[in-house]
Write a protein that holds these residues in place. Structure first.
Motif, short mmCIF file in Angstrom:
data_model
loop_
_atom_site.label_atom_id
_atom_site.label_comp_id
_atom_site.label_asym_id
_atom_site.label_seq_id
_atom_site.Cartn_x
_atom_site.Cartn_y
_atom_site.Cartn_z
N MET A 1 38.75 21.34 67.70
CA MET A 1 37.86 21.46 66.54
C MET A 1 38.62 21.16 65.21
SD MET A 1 35.12 24.30 65.55
CE MET A 1 34.19 24.25 67.13
N LYS A 2 37.96 20.44 64.30
CA LYS A 2 38.32 20.16 63.17
C LYS A 2 37.19 20.83 62.10
CE LYS A 2 40.36 15.72 63.46
NZ LYS A 2 40.59 14.08 63.14
N ALA A 3 37.71 20.90 60.79
CA ALA A 3 36.84 21.64 59.71
C ALA A 3 36.72 20.67 58.56
CB ALA A 3 37.60 23.14 59.40
N ILE A 4 35.56 20.74 57.93
CA ILE A 4 35.35 20.02 56.55
C ILE A 4 34.69 21.40 55.63
CG2 ILE A 4 34.01 18.55 55.24
CD1 ILE A 4 33.71 16.69 57.53
N ILE A 5 35.63 21.13 54.42
CA ILE A 5 35.16 22.24 53.49
C ILE A 5 34.74 21.33 52.19
CG2 ILE A 5 35.99 24.03 51.74
CD1 ILE A 5 38.01 24.85 53.94
N LEU A 6 33.46 21.58 51.77
CA LEU A 6 32.84 20.89 50.74
C LEU A 6 33.30 21.61 49.39
CD1 LEU A 6 29.48 19.80 51.98
CD2 LEU A 6 31.82 18.46 52.19
N ALA A 7 34.21 20.99 48.26
CA ALA A 7 34.58 21.84 47.29
C ALA A 7 34.66 20.94 46.01
CB ALA A 7 35.89 22.32 47.64
N ALA A 8 33.68 20.23 45.93
CA ALA A 8 33.45 19.22 44.68
C ALA A 8 32.85 19.65 43.66
CB ALA A 8 32.84 17.99 45.15
N GLY A 9 31.76 20.95 43.74
CA GLY A 9 30.84 21.31 42.64
C GLY A 9 31.62 21.96 41.42
N ILE A 10 30.74 21.99 40.38
CA ILE A 10 31.14 22.47 39.22
C ILE A 10 31.20 23.88 39.01
CG2 ILE A 10 30.53 22.42 36.68
CD1 ILE A 10 29.37 19.59 37.02
N GLY A 11 30.29 24.48 39.68
CA GLY A 11 30.16 25.94 39.95
C GLY A 11 29.63 26.52 38.60
N ALA A 12 28.52 25.81 38.00
CA ALA A 12 27.87 26.16 36.64
C ALA A 12 27.60 27.53 36.71
CB ALA A 12 26.68 24.95 36.49
N ARG A 13 26.85 28.16 37.72
CA ARG A 13 26.27 29.61 37.72
C ARG A 13 27.51 30.53 37.61
NH1 ARG A 13 22.63 29.42 42.88
NH2 ARG A 13 24.15 28.23 43.79
N ILE A 99 36.24 11.71 62.70
CA ILE A 99 35.49 13.05 63.41
C ILE A 99 35.85 12.61 64.92
CG2 ILE A 99 33.45 14.53 63.81
CD1 ILE A 99 34.67 14.33 60.86
N ASP A 100 36.86 12.92 65.48
CA ASP A 100 37.21 12.76 66.84
C ASP A 100 37.38 14.06 67.59
OD1 ASP A 100 39.51 13.77 65.76
OD2 ASP A 100 40.78 12.17 66.25
N ASP A 101 36.66 15.10 67.15
CA ASP A 101 36.36 16.40 67.69
C ASP A 101 35.16 16.74 67.48
OD1 ASP A 101 36.86 18.64 69.23
OD2 ASP A 101 38.94 19.06 68.82
N ASP A 102 34.81 18.14 67.96
CA ASP A 102 33.67 19.20 67.19
C ASP A 102 34.03 19.38 65.75
OD1 ASP A 102 32.50 18.68 69.60
OD2 ASP A 102 33.02 20.44 70.39
N LEU A 103 33.15 19.72 65.03
CA LEU A 103 33.40 20.21 63.71
C LEU A 103 32.67 21.40 63.33
CD1 LEU A 103 34.26 18.75 60.97
CD2 LEU A 103 31.91 18.14 60.85
N LEU A 104 33.66 22.00 62.27
CA LEU A 104 33.13 23.08 61.62
C LEU A 104 32.80 22.66 60.21
CD1 LEU A 104 32.78 26.49 61.79
CD2 LEU A 104 35.15 26.65 61.11
N LEU A 105 31.77 23.10 59.69
CA LEU A 105 31.48 22.67 58.17
C LEU A 105 31.16 23.90 57.39
CD1 LEU A 105 30.50 20.71 56.07
CD2 LEU A 105 28.31 20.54 57.02
N THR A 171 19.88 30.09 54.80
CA THR A 171 21.07 29.47 55.55
C THR A 171 22.34 29.93 54.72
OG1 THR A 171 20.71 27.74 53.70
CG2 THR A 171 19.76 27.49 56.09
N LEU A 172 23.48 30.09 55.19
CA LEU A 172 24.57 30.73 54.80
C LEU A 172 25.89 29.56 54.62
CD1 LEU A 172 24.70 34.21 56.42
CD2 LEU A 172 23.74 33.60 54.34
N ASN A 173 25.66 28.32 55.05
CA ASN A 173 26.26 27.22 54.56
C ASN A 173 27.53 27.30 55.44
OD1 ASN A 173 24.68 26.28 52.57
ND2 ASN A 173 25.72 28.01 51.01
N ILE A 174 27.48 27.54 56.66
CA ILE A 174 28.47 27.46 57.74
C ILE A 174 27.63 27.03 58.95
CG2 ILE A 174 29.99 28.70 59.17
CD1 ILE A 174 30.28 30.89 57.38
N TYR A 175 28.20 26.07 59.57
CA TYR A 175 27.54 25.19 60.64
C TYR A 175 28.57 24.60 61.62
CZ TYR A 175 24.06 24.65 56.99
OH TYR A 175 22.92 24.66 56.05
N LYS A 176 28.13 24.30 62.56
CA LYS A 176 29.12 23.70 64.07
C LYS A 176 28.25 22.81 64.38
CE LYS A 176 29.35 25.62 67.72
NZ LYS A 176 29.93 27.00 68.97
N PHE A 177 28.82 21.64 64.43
CA PHE A 177 28.42 20.31 65.00
C PHE A 177 29.23 19.69 66.17
CE2 PHE A 177 26.58 19.86 60.41
CZ PHE A 177 25.39 20.57 60.75
#
Length: 217
Positions: A1-13, A99-105, A171-177
């Protein structure tokens, strides 16, 4: 399994805390949010991780490279992070990260217990979203669940003043695909939405057009 972490946001709040650093580098209980998250991912044997960066990307990439020199870290820079949303960051990841394996997002601003990943990774469903019963103060996309199946996904702009949250899950923003799901369905629809429809929306809208399985964690 691989993982992708989305970390581009500004975090304005989270301003002014994010005026000088990205939100994933905020310290909670003695360590940064993203340090805790990646350590938990590593604890589950996932050593190939892609991080999509944007806001303060140089600082975040340098920090993670120094902190985790022994794992395979891939960085993808979302140059237009300031005017796009996470659907575009996810699109960039799928375009540039094999993506050559299942994914944790995961989203990069999550603080959760070790048992959450245990349940998600070991759940028998190949494709799942981690959700929780809606409680006051939970803003963002909600879903309707029938048994173990997400039957409807409702983004914030469709939640009017009289919207009934009583039977909804957040939704808690953790997914497995699974790799197959990404190759056959998710990638194509995500690419269409991002390039033709709207690069400033949320990737969670994509499963709204598909029959997605979920683990209620």
């Amino acid at each position: 399994m691989k993982a992708i972490i989305l970390a581009a946001g500004i975090g304005a709040r989270m301003r002014p805390l994010t005026d000088t650093k990205p939100k994933p580098m905020l310290v909670v209980a003695g360590q940064t949010i993203i340090e805790r998250m990646i350590k938990q991912i590593i604890n589950h044997g996932i050593l190939d991780i892609c991080v999509v960066t944007g806001y303060f990307h140089d600082e975040l990439e340098t920090y993670l490279s120094q902190l985790f020199p022994s794992i395979n870290l891939t960085f993808i820079y979302n140059e237009i992070y300031y005017r796009t949303n996470n659907i575009y960051s996810m699109y960039l990841a799928l375009q540039n990260y094999p993506i050559d394996d299942d994914l944790l997002l995961l989203e990069s601003d999550l603080v959760f217990s070790e048992t959450v990943l245990d349940k998600a990774i070991n759940c028998p469903f190949q494709n799942l979203a981690v959700v929780d019963k809606y409680q006051a103060g939970m803003d963002g996309t909600v879903v309707v669940v029938d048994g173990d199946i997400v039957t409807n996904i409702i983004p914030p702009h469709l939640q009017g003043p009289n919207f009934d949250y009583g039977d909804k899950f957040k939704t808690l923003n953790i997914y497995k695909f699974s790799k197959e799901f990404i190759d056959t369905s998710f990638r194509k629809l995500l690419s269409f939405y991002t390039t033709v429809y709207d690069d400033n929306c949320y990737y969670v809208l994509i499963p709204a057009h598909l029959n997605s399985e979920t683990g209620n964690t």
